[in-house]
Design an enzyme around this catalytic site. Structure first.
Site, PDB file in Angstrom:
ATOM      1  N   SER A   3       0.805  -1.219   0.000  1.00 36.72           N
ATOM      2  CA  SER A   3       0.000   0.000   0.000  1.00 36.72           C
ATOM      3  C   SER A   3       0.838   1.269   0.000  1.00 36.72           C
ATOM      4  CB  SER A   3      -0.952  -0.072   1.201  1.00 36.72           C
ATOM      5  OG  SER A   3      -1.813   1.017   1.193  1.00 36.72           O
ATOM      6  N   HIS A   4       0.692   2.049   1.069  1.00 34.54           N
ATOM      7  CA  HIS A   4       1.317   3.372   1.156  1.00 34.54           C
ATOM      8  C   HIS A   4       2.716   3.297   1.770  1.00 34.54           C
ATOM      9  CE1 HIS A   4      -0.771   2.056   4.654  1.00 34.54           C
ATOM     10  NE2 HIS A   4       0.050   2.789   5.378  1.00 34.54           N
ATOM     11  N   LYS A  19     -11.466  -0.094  -1.366  1.00 39.92           N
ATOM     12  CA  LYS A  19     -11.569   1.349  -1.431  1.00 39.92           C
ATOM     13  C   LYS A  19     -10.906   1.794  -2.720  1.00 39.92           C
ATOM     14  CE  LYS A  19      -7.678   1.983   1.764  1.00 39.92           C
ATOM     15  NZ  LYS A  19      -7.386   0.787   2.556  1.00 39.92           N
ATOM     16  N   ASP A  55      -2.414   6.559  -3.389  1.00 40.42           N
ATOM     17  CA  ASP A  55      -1.263   5.930  -2.735  1.00 40.42           C
ATOM     18  C   ASP A  55      -0.605   4.866  -3.612  1.00 40.42           C
ATOM     19  OD1 ASP A  55      -3.303   4.065  -2.597  1.00 40.42           O
ATOM     20  OD2 ASP A  55      -2.536   3.211  -0.735  1.00 40.42           O
ATOM     21  N   ASP A 115      -0.901   1.611  -4.126  1.00 45.09           N
ATOM     22  CA  ASP A 115      -1.700   0.667  -4.904  1.00 45.09           C
ATOM     23  C   ASP A 115      -3.034   1.252  -5.369  1.00 45.09           C
ATOM     24  OD1 ASP A 115      -2.527   0.735  -2.227  1.00 45.09           O
ATOM     25  OD2 ASP A 115      -3.419  -1.252  -2.340  1.00 45.09           O
ATOM     26  N   ASP A 156      -5.657   2.676  -3.757  1.00 49.12           N
ATOM     27  CA  ASP A 156      -6.959   2.595  -3.085  1.00 49.12           C
ATOM     28  C   ASP A 156      -7.226   3.773  -2.147  1.00 49.12           C
ATOM     29  OD1 ASP A 156      -5.159   1.755  -1.187  1.00 49.12           O
ATOM     30  OD2 ASP A 156      -6.105  -0.189  -0.806  1.00 49.12           O
ATOM     31  N   ARG A 157      -6.189   4.549  -1.821  1.00 58.69           N
ATOM     32  CA  ARG A 157      -6.409   5.701  -0.934  1.00 58.69           C
ATOM     33  C   ARG A 157      -6.547   6.989  -1.737  1.00 58.69           C
ATOM     34  NH1 ARG A 157      -3.098   5.090   4.639  1.00 58.69           N
ATOM     35  NH2 ARG A 157      -3.629   2.918   5.012  1.00 58.69           N
TER      36      ARG A 157
END
Ligand code: G16
Length: 545
Positions: free
Chosen positions: A114-115, A378, A279, A281, A283-284
């Site tokens: 992710s982030h 998300k 982010d 990947d 999703d944010r």
């Protein structure tokens, strides 16, 4: 001729998935058999891969390519009917969710931390998504973990590298390996959900300027297709939109700390009207107006309140949901709309059953995540397009939209204080000490704040009855307001204590305060109650959002 090898192995003790899959430092994943054990454990947990079709892709971070090759070879060796791979090994998390749903797949593997930062010493991660397109629920991740503790062999193909750089199909043994366009299906979906004509008018009309920060992560190609190719925005609106394996040395977490350059642009003299980032990947999301930041908790509430302006949600919302630490701004909107607002533990996986059962349409989290029933993850670009759609329809800027929202529903002042990289023993001891005091805390006064009630949050899924406990300690105060303490489940180094602090007001004269100042007495109470400095040695948080 490709040959299937059976490799003997022994279990690793540390493969329990966290809030969102298994996240570790790259050198841990590079240990012999480490990735393979986890992947075979996923396959074993879902009853083998024989005759099944899955998709695999990742955020392009360091070790993505090696891991993709391993997973393809293991999928073929495990008898998959087909494995779909994003070209170049790239697929954003929401796009993967959409692919699983659109093609009715048996699941998907997402490679991402992710982030978290990337690179040879950075973070890597792997996550399994089920046929509904969403992150595997707790009972599946528990079963995968059990499998990792007893695994003694895995299957892999003895074959050279497979080319995933060009679209097309290759047959290897009984498996078709299909390299797919990672962008097209997802962008087509966005075009169906939102009013692209209205957004195009907004983005091409004189005077309106936006900047999208891809943070050198996976969303760059998606943003180029959406904003430049389809919505005809100026190319200059794309910032850091070429994916790099080390994210350009950055920390692809779209918040006020790590997306500093974008924040500076939006707070500068020649600030554009709209700024957004996603982010690692995809999703944010972070939403900025000119000299204005929208907190994620407000963002999901505002999307819900304005959903009737957007094509896909015109007929109304079935219900909404937020994670427990997310502010209650969304609850106010749900109340006004006469729909249910569910409160779930942190982790997108807890929204899955509610979405599948048609109980909710929109959901969100304080951790910069917002989404809807269009996929089961998300979705950063979705949230950004949603905002643009609202701006286009209402003809108002970000600040006006948010301030009007506060005037109508009240403002939920909110901040999150993170204490990163703590000694895990000390962090757990802090939480345990709070838990022990739950019965005696009510009535305690610290400065202006008196504790009214408190609990250790547990959740029973309303659809399948599954139950999780110890999801965060909630403390409610007499003068309204709430503090939540929990330990992060996504870090790879030490422990992170998150303290979430919130206080609502309906006083129209109090709507433009600085959140840290408005919340000062609660912040002080939060720190004192948990003895944060005494127990951790930290006098201030590492990150404030
Ligand atoms: C993941 C989860 C989110 C969660 C976030 C932070 O996001 O999907 O539901 O809110 O982690 O979790 P924690 O507070 O445990 O660190 P992502 O974007 O990292 O996949």
């Amino acid at each position: 001729m490709a040959k299937v090898l059976r490799i003997e192995t022994t279990p690793f003790e540390d493969q329990r998935p966290g809030t969102s899959g298994l996240r570790k430092k790259v050198p841990v994943f590079q240990k012999r058999h480490y990735l393979e054990n986890f992947v075979q454990s996923i396959f074993n947990t879902i009853g083998g891969l024989n005759g099944k079709t899955i998709v695999v892709g990742g955020d392009g971070r360091y070790y993505n390519n090696e891991a993709i090759q391993t997973i393809i070879k293991m999928s073929v060796a495990n008898g998959a009917k087909k494995i779909m791979v994003g070209r170049g090994g790239l697929l954003s998390t929401p796009a993967t969710s959409h692919i699983i749903r659109k093609y009715g797949l048996d699941g998907g593997i997402i490679l991402s931390a992710s982030h978290n930062p990337a690179g040879p010493e950075g973070d890597f991660g792997i996550k399994f998504n089920t046929p509904n397109g969403g992150p595997a629920p707790q009972k599946v991740t528990d079963a995968i973990y059990e499998e990792t503790l007893k695994i003694d062999h895995y299957f892999i193909l003895d074959i050279e590298e497979i080319d995933v750089s060009t679209l097309g199909q290759i047959q290897v043994l009984d498996t078709v390996i299909e390299v797919i366009d990672p962008v097209k299906d997802y962008v087509d979906l966005m075009e169906r959900l939102f009013d692209f004509d209205a957004i195009q008018d907004l983005l091409t009309k004189k005077g309106f300027r936006m900047i999208y920060d891809g943070m050198h992560a996976v969303t760059g190609p998606y943003a180029r297709e959406i904003f430049v190719n389809r919505l005809r925005a100026e190319k200059g609106c794309l910032y850091r939109c070429d994916p790099l394996p080390d994210f350009g040395g950055g920390h692809p977490d779209p918040n006020l700390t790590y997306a500093r350059e974008l924040v500076d642009m939006l707070y500068g003299d020649e600030a554009p009207d709209f700024g957004a980032a996603s982010d690692g990947d995809g999703d944010r999301n972070m939403i900025l107006g000119r000299k204005f930041f929208v907190t994620p908790s407000d963002s999901v509430a505002i999307l819900a309140a304005n959903a009737h302006l957007v094509k896909a949600y015109r007929d109304g919302l079935k219900g909404v949901a937020r994670s427990m630490p997310t502010s209650m701004a969304l609850d106010e909107v749900a109340h006004d709309l006469g729909i249910a607002c569910y409160e779930t533990p942190t982790g997108w996986k807890f929204f899955g059953n509610l979405l599948d059962a048609g109980k909710i349409t929109i959901c969100g989290e304080e951790s910069f995540g917002t989404g809807s029933d269009h996929v089961r993850e998300k979705d950063g670009l979705w949230a950004i397009l949603f905002w643009l759609n609202i701006i286009a329809k209402r003809g108002k800027d970000v600040r006006e939209i948010v301030e009007e929202h506060w005037r109508r529903y009240g403002r939920h002042y909110y901040t999150r204080h993170d204490y990163e990289d703590l000694d895990p023993d000390k962090a757990h001891a802090l939480m345990d000490a709070l838990r022990v005091r739950l019965r005696t805390l009510p009535g305690t006064t610290i400065g202006d704040e008196t504790v009214e009630s408190c609990d250790d949050f547990s959740y029973t899924d309303p659809i399948d009855g599954s139950r999780v406990e110890h999801q965060g300690i909630r403390v409610f105060f007499k003068a309204k307001g709430r503090v939540v303490y929990r330990l992060s489940g996504t870090g790879t180094q030490g422990a992170t204590l998150r303290v979430y602090i919130e206080r609502p007001t309906r006083d129209n004269k109090q709507l433009d305060q600085d959140p840290q100042a408005f919340l000062a007495s609660l912040i002080h109470a939060a720190s004192t109650l948990a003895q944060i400095t005494e127990r951790t040695g930290r006098s201030r948080p590492s990150v404030i959002t």
